[in-house]
Design a protein around this motif. Structure first.
Motif, PDB file in Angstrom:
ATOM      1  N   SER A 365       0.833  -1.204   0.000  1.00  0.00           N
ATOM      2  CA  SER A 365       0.000   0.000   0.000  1.00  0.00           C
ATOM      3  C   SER A 365       0.868   1.255   0.000  1.00  0.00           C
ATOM      4  O   SER A 365       0.587   2.218  -0.728  1.00  0.00           O
ATOM      5  CB  SER A 365      -0.916  -0.006   1.231  1.00  0.00           C
ATOM      6  N   THR A 366       1.924   1.247   0.814  1.00  0.00           N
ATOM      7  CA  THR A 366       2.841   2.393   0.853  1.00  0.00           C
ATOM      8  C   THR A 366       3.466   2.632  -0.515  1.00  0.00           C
ATOM      9  O   THR A 366       3.559   3.776  -0.990  1.00  0.00           O
ATOM     10  CB  THR A 366       3.942   2.146   1.899  1.00  0.00           C
ATOM     11  N   THR A 367       3.890   1.554  -1.163  1.00  0.00           N
ATOM     12  CA  THR A 367       4.494   1.670  -2.494  1.00  0.00           C
ATOM     13  C   THR A 367       3.484   2.192  -3.510  1.00  0.00           C
ATOM     14  O   THR A 367       3.800   3.075  -4.325  1.00  0.00           O
ATOM     15  CB  THR A 367       5.028   0.303  -2.946  1.00  0.00           C
ATOM     16  N   ALA A 368       2.264   1.671  -3.461  1.00  0.00           N
ATOM     17  CA  ALA A 368       1.234   2.088  -4.423  1.00  0.00           C
ATOM     18  C   ALA A 368       0.911   3.574  -4.280  1.00  0.00           C
ATOM     19  O   ALA A 368       0.840   4.303  -5.279  1.00  0.00           O
ATOM     20  CB  ALA A 368      -0.029   1.248  -4.229  1.00  0.00           C
ATOM     21  N   PHE A 369       0.734   4.037  -3.051  1.00  0.00           N
ATOM     22  CA  PHE A 369       0.448   5.463  -2.859  1.00  0.00           C
ATOM     23  C   PHE A 369       1.672   6.315  -3.188  1.00  0.00           C
ATOM     24  O   PHE A 369       1.528   7.468  -3.637  1.00  0.00           O
ATOM     25  CB  PHE A 369      -0.022   5.721  -1.431  1.00  0.00           C
ATOM     26  N   GLY A 370       2.873   5.769  -2.955  1.00  0.00           N
ATOM     27  CA  GLY A 370       4.078   6.497  -3.337  1.00  0.00           C
ATOM     28  C   GLY A 370       4.170   6.689  -4.842  1.00  0.00           C
ATOM     29  O   GLY A 370       4.532   7.766  -5.333  1.00  0.00           O
ATOM     30  N   VAL A 371       3.818   5.646  -5.590  1.00  0.00           N
ATOM     31  CA  VAL A 371       3.802   5.759  -7.053  1.00  0.00           C
ATOM     32  C   VAL A 371       2.732   6.755  -7.493  1.00  0.00           C
ATOM     33  O   VAL A 371       2.941   7.586  -8.386  1.00  0.00           O
ATOM     34  CB  VAL A 371       3.559   4.374  -7.688  1.00  0.00           C
ATOM     35  N   ALA A 372       1.558   6.694  -6.854  1.00  0.00           N
ATOM     36  CA  ALA A 372       0.460   7.591  -7.233  1.00  0.00           C
ATOM     37  C   ALA A 372       0.781   9.054  -6.936  1.00  0.00           C
ATOM     38  O   ALA A 372       0.320   9.957  -7.638  1.00  0.00           O
ATOM     39  CB  ALA A 372      -0.817   7.183  -6.498  1.00  0.00           C
ATOM     40  N   THR A 373       1.579   9.300  -5.884  1.00  0.00           N
ATOM     41  CA  THR A 373       1.943  10.683  -5.547  1.00  0.00           C
ATOM     42  C   THR A 373       3.303  11.074  -6.114  1.00  0.00           C
ATOM     43  O   THR A 373       3.723  12.226  -5.936  1.00  0.00           O
ATOM     44  CB  THR A 373       1.961  10.874  -4.024  1.00  0.00           C
ATOM     45  N   GLY A 374       4.005  10.133  -6.760  1.00  0.00           N
ATOM     46  CA  GLY A 374       5.289  10.443  -7.377  1.00  0.00           C
ATOM     47  C   GLY A 374       6.382  10.752  -6.380  1.00  0.00           C
ATOM     48  O   GLY A 374       7.131  11.721  -6.546  1.00  0.00           O
ATOM     49  N   SER A 375       6.509   9.921  -5.337  1.00  0.00           N
ATOM     50  CA  SER A 375       7.532  10.142  -4.319  1.00  0.00           C
ATOM     51  C   SER A 375       8.388   8.890  -4.182  1.00  0.00           C
ATOM     52  O   SER A 375       7.874   7.815  -3.852  1.00  0.00           O
ATOM     53  CB  SER A 375       6.881  10.486  -2.973  1.00  0.00           C
ATOM     54  N   TYR A 376       9.692   9.033  -4.443  1.00  0.00           N
ATOM     55  CA  TYR A 376      10.652   7.933  -4.340  1.00  0.00           C
ATOM     56  C   TYR A 376      11.809   8.438  -3.487  1.00  0.00           C
ATOM     57  O   TYR A 376      12.709   9.106  -3.976  1.00  0.00           O
ATOM     58  CB  TYR A 376      11.139   7.509  -5.726  1.00  0.00           C
ATOM     59  N   PHE A 377      11.745   8.143  -2.179  1.00  0.00           N
ATOM     60  CA  PHE A 377      12.683   8.711  -1.205  1.00  0.00           C
ATOM     61  C   PHE A 377      12.676  10.234  -1.294  1.00  0.00           C
ATOM     62  O   PHE A 377      13.704  10.892  -1.180  1.00  0.00           O
ATOM     63  CB  PHE A 377      14.101   8.175  -1.416  1.00  0.00           C
ATOM     64  N   GLY A 378      11.486  10.795  -1.499  1.00  0.00           N
ATOM     65  CA  GLY A 378      11.347  12.240  -1.578  1.00  0.00           C
ATOM     66  C   GLY A 378      11.696  12.849  -2.911  1.00  0.00           C
ATOM     67  O   GLY A 378      11.628  14.073  -3.072  1.00  0.00           O
ATOM     68  N   VAL A 379      12.066  12.033  -3.895  1.00  0.00           N
ATOM     69  CA  VAL A 379      12.440  12.533  -5.225  1.00  0.00           C
ATOM     70  C   VAL A 379      11.284  12.284  -6.183  1.00  0.00           C
ATOM     71  O   VAL A 379      10.771  11.159  -6.277  1.00  0.00           O
ATOM     72  CB  VAL A 379      13.718  11.843  -5.734  1.00  0.00           C
ATOM     73  N   ALA A 380      10.875  13.300  -6.910  1.00  0.00           N
ATOM     74  CA  ALA A 380       9.787  13.165  -7.883  1.00  0.00           C
ATOM     75  C   ALA A 380      10.349  12.725  -9.229  1.00  0.00           C
ATOM     76  O   ALA A 380      11.429  13.168  -9.640  1.00  0.00           O
ATOM     77  CB  ALA A 380       9.061  14.498  -8.040  1.00  0.00           C
ATOM     78  N   PRO A 381       9.669  11.832  -9.958  1.00  0.00           N
ATOM     79  CA  PRO A 381      10.153  11.391 -11.268  1.00  0.00           C
ATOM     80  C   PRO A 381      10.070  12.520 -12.288  1.00  0.00           C
ATOM     81  O   PRO A 381       9.235  13.431 -12.151  1.00  0.00           O
ATOM     82  CB  PRO A 381       9.207  10.246 -11.623  1.00  0.00           C
ATOM     83  N   PRO A 382      10.935  12.518 -13.307  1.00  0.00           N
ATOM     84  CA  PRO A 382      10.915  13.585 -14.327  1.00  0.00           C
ATOM     85  C   PRO A 382       9.579  13.632 -15.074  1.00  0.00           C
ATOM     86  O   PRO A 382       8.920  12.595 -15.264  1.00  0.00           O
ATOM     87  CB  PRO A 382      12.058  13.203 -15.264  1.00  0.00           C
ATOM     88  N   GLU A 383       9.173  14.814 -15.452  1.00  0.00           N
ATOM     89  CA  GLU A 383       7.942  14.980 -16.230  1.00  0.00           C
ATOM     90  C   GLU A 383       8.077  14.261 -17.571  1.00  0.00           C
ATOM     91  O   GLU A 383       9.118  14.324 -18.231  1.00  0.00           O
ATOM     92  CB  GLU A 383       7.678  16.468 -16.483  1.00  0.00           C
TER      93      GLU A 383
END
Length: 597
Positions: A365-383
Motif C-alpha cells: 500500500s505504501t508503495t502504491a500510494f508512493g507511485v500515485a503521488t510520485g515520491s521515491y525517497f522524496g524525489v519526484a520522477p521527471p515529467e
C-alpha cells in the motif's frame, strides 16, 4: 467475516472423575469455561515456587548471548536445581557488573593522583591530605598563603591539588569543594578490577552451561501452568455430594465432537442455546488472508457476541490508511526487501505469520500510494517519464487532497452505520444509522457539488437524515403526555451527535496532513544533503550521504509510528464509535500451553 455461534455445554460427572475430565477437556482445547463458583482470589496463575521463579530463570537463560545446544531429553534434569542455579547466577552476575562499574569509576577518579599510600599520621606530624580538583578557570583563585599545597597533576582543563592540613580546611579555603579519593591505592583498585572481570567471565560461562536446559525447563514450566489452570478450573465447578458440573461455551459446529469426548469419559452432556440473559464470549473467525484483522480489532475492543465482526473492514482500511500516511514508493520497496530478508523470523508462530502477511500488504500500500503521488525517497520522477505518467495525486494540491480524505472519511463512517443498521433488530437501532448516513452523504454532496444539482440535493439529504434520527431517537412507547415529552427529549439527545459526526469526518484529514508532512520532510532531507555536498567539497559527499541515511531512517521511523497509531485510531475511535454498540469478552479456550523458546 463472522462471529462464531456458540452453545452452552454442561458436563455432569462423578466427583472422583473430575480431575480426569478436566485434563481431557484441557487436551481437547476448545471450551471457554464458565465459573460456577468463585475461585480463591489469591490463587496464582502459576504455582508458587515453580512459576514466577521458573519463568524468570527461563527468561534469563533464553536471553543469554551465548547458547549451548539444548537438551531435549529430561535425563539428569532437576527443576529446582536449575531454577535456583539460574537465579543465583543472575544475582551474582548483576552484582559483579555493578562492582566492575564502581571500580572502573574509582580508577578513573584516582588515576590522575597517581600511585600512593597514606602514611601513618604520626610519621607526618598528624597532617592529613586533602584533595581538590580545580578547573583551569578557577586556578587563579587559589591563595597559597598559609597553606601547604602541591599540584600533583595537570591537564588542559583542570589541576589536581593536594593540601596538607591537620584539620579539614574551611569551605572557603579553596574555590571548589574537596574531592573524596578514598584510602585504597590505584594498584589495589586495578587488581580488584582484574579479579572482578575474571569472575564476570566465569559467571557468564556458568550461564552458558545452564542454557542447555532451556528447552526442558520450558516444557516443565508449561506443564506447571497447565496444572495450575486445571486447579483453578476445579475450584470453579459446581460440586454437590458426589457429582460435579462443568459448564463452558463451545462452537455449535463442535457439538458432535464434544458428545464423543463425553462418551469416552463417561460423563453426561447437556446443551443449551444462548438466551437473552446470557453474555457469551466472542469468537471471531475469518479467512486466513484476513486473520490479522482480528488482532487489530481485539487490540482495542472485542465486539459483543450479538454485534458484528468488523475485522475485514478494519484490516483493509488500516492497510489503505497506512499507505496514505507513509506514501513513498522508495520507503515501501525498502521495507518490503527487509521483510523478505527477515521472513524466517516471522515463521515461528501463527501470530508471526499473520503479522508478516499484514506487513507485506502495508508496504505494498505504501508503495502504491508512493507511485500515485510520485515520491521515491522524496524525489519526484521527471515529467514525461513512465513513472511521471503514473503520478495521479499531488500532495500539495490542498483542495483536491481535502476532498479525497473527507470522501474517505464519509465512506468509512457510512459503512460503519450501514453495518450497524444491518445487524440491529429494533426500529431505533436500524433507522438511526440510516439517518446518519444521509447526513454524512448530504454534507459531502454539499461540499463537493457546490453550484451543481448534486450540491443542491445535499442539504435535502441532511435535513431528511436529521428528521430520521430525531424521529427514531428511541424505541420508547408514547402512551401519555409524559412519555411523549420524553420521546421528544430522546430525539433531541440523539441529534446532539451531529457534532460528533462532523468532527469524526474531519479527523480523516490527518491522512492528508501526515502524508504531506512525510513527503515534505523527505524533500527537505534531500535538499539539505545536496547543499552540504556543494558547500564542503570532497568530504561533503560523505557528510551528505550520512545526512541522507540518518534523515530518511528517522522519517521512515516516524512514518511507521504515525501509520500504526493514526491508521488504527481512525478505525478504533471513529469507525467503532459509529459501527459497534456493545463490547464483549474474547473467547479464551481452556487448553494446554505450547512449549516456546
Amino acid at each position: 467475516m463472522s462471529i462464531v455461534p456458540l452453545v452452552k455445554v454442561n458436563l455432569v460427572g462423578i466427583l472422583d472423575d473430575k480431575d480426569k475430565v478436566l485434563e481431557a477437556t484441557q487436551e481437547f482445547g476448545a471450551l471457554h469455561l464458565i465459573p460456577l463458583t468463585s475461585a480463591q482470589k489469591e490463587l496464582e496463575a502459576v504455582p508458587a515456587g515453580r512459576g514466577r521463579e521458573a519463568t524468570e530463570a527461563l527468561r534469563w537463560l533464553v536471553n543469554s548471548a551465548a547458547q549451548r545446544r539444548p537438551m531435549t531429553h529430561p535425563d539428569g534434569f532437576q527443576l529446582d536445581q536449575v531454577v535456583a542455579g539460574a537465579l543465583e547466577n543472575k544475582k551474582a552476575l548483576k552484582e559483579c557488573e555493578d562492582r566492575l562499574a564502581r571500580l572502573d569509576r574509582r580508577i578513573r577518579d584516582v588515576e590522575p593522583w597517581g600511585e600512593f599510600n597514606f602514611s601513618d599520621l604520626a610519621e607526618i606530624g598528624d597532617y592529613r591530605l586533602w584533595f581538590y580538583v580545580v578547573p583551569a578557570g578557577k586556578l587563579s583563585q587559589v591563595n597559597p598563603d598559609g597553606k601547604i599545597l602541591e599540584v600533583v597533576h595537570r591537564d588542559k582543563y583542570r589541576s589536581y591539588i593536594v593540601l596538607l592540613s591537620p584539620d579539614e580546611p574551611p569551605a572557603d579555603a579553596m574555590p571548589v569543594p574537596r574531592t573524596h579519593v578514598g584510602t585504597e591505592a590505584l594498584s589495589k583498585l586495578k587488581h580488584q578490577y582484574e579479579l572482578a572481570a575474571i569472575e564476570l567471565e566465569e559467571l557468564e560461562l556458568q550461564r552458558q552451561v545452564l542454557t542447555k536446559w532451556r528447552f526442558v525447563l520450558a516444557q516443565n514450566l508449561a506443564a506447571a501452568r497447565d496444572l495450575s489452570a486445571r486447579h483453578r478450573a476445579s475450584l470453579e465447578t459446581a460440586d454437590a455430594d458426589r457429582v460435579f458440573v462443568l459448564q463452558a461455551w463451545a462452537r455449535t459446529d463442535q457439538v458432535a465432537e464434544i458428545e464423543e469426548l463425553a462418551a469416552g469419559l463417561g460423563v453426561a452432556t447437556l446443551f443449551d442455546e444462548v438466551s437473552d440473559k446470557d453474555r457469551p464470549p466472542t469468537l471471531l473467525e475469518n479467512r486466513k488472508a484476513m486473520e490479522a484483522g482480528e488482532d487489530l480489532v481485539e487490540f482495542y475492543q472485542t465486539p459483543g457476541y450479538r454485534d458484528w465482526d468488523p475485522s475485514v473492514i478494519v484490516y483493509v482500511s488500516f492497510v489503505i490508511f497506512f499507505g496514505m500516511i507513509m506514501t513513498d514508493a522508495g520507503y515501501g520497496l525498502l521495507l518490503l526487501l527487509l521483510l523478505f530478508l527477515f521472513r524466517k523470523r516471522f515463521a515461528g508462530s501463527a501470530l508471526g505469520r499473520r503479522m508478516f502477511r499484514m506487513s507485506v500488504w502495508l508496504m505494498v500500500s505504501t508503495t502504491a500510494f508512493g507511485v500515485a503521488t510520485g515520491s521515491y525517497f522524496g524525489v519526484a520522477p521527471p515529467e514525461g517519464s513512465f513513472l511521471g505518467h503514473l503520478k495521479v495525486l499531488h500532495l500539495k494540491d490542498v483542495d483536491t487532497m481535502m476532498k479525497i480524505t473527507l470522501t474517505i472519511g464519509v465512506i468509512h463512517i457510512v459503512l460503519a452505520n450501514l453495518m450497524r443498521a444491518w445487524h440491529e433488530k429494533t426500529p431505533s437501532g436500524r433507522f438511526q444509522p440510516i439517518g446518519w448516513c444521509l447526513v454524512a452523504l448530504g454534507g459531502l454532496a454539499t461540499f463537493l457539488g457546490q453550484g451543481t444539482l448534486f450540491g443542491s440535493a445535499g442539504p435535502v439529504s441532511v435535513v431528511l437524515g436529521l428528521l430520521t434520527v430525531g424521529f427514531f431517537g428511541s424505541d420508547r412507547k408514547v402512551d401519555s403526555v409524559t412519555s411523549g415529552g420524553m420521546r421528544i427529549f430522546d430525539g433531541l439527545a440523539a441529534l446532539a451527535r451531529i457534532v460528533n459526526i462532523f468532527s469524526d469526518v474531519l479527523s480523516y484529514m490527518r491522512l492528508f496532513a501526515l502524508g504531506l508532512a512525510a513527503a515534505s520532510l523527505a524533500e527537505t532531507i534531500n535538499s539539505l544533503s545536496g547543499q552540504l555536498n556543494h558547500a564542503v567539497p570532497g568530504v561533503g559527499l560523505l557528510i551528505a550521504i550520512t545526512v541522507l541515511v540518518i534523515g530518511h531512517a528517522i522519517n521512515i521511523g516516524l512514518g511507521l509510528i504515525a501509520g500504526c497509531v493514526h491508521g488504527l485510531r481512525l478505525n478504533v475511535i471513529e469507525f467503532f464509535n459509529w459501527g459497534l454498540k456493545d463490547e464483549g469478552t474474547p473467547f479464551r479456550p481452556f487448553k494446554k500451553e505450547e512449549t516456546r523458546l
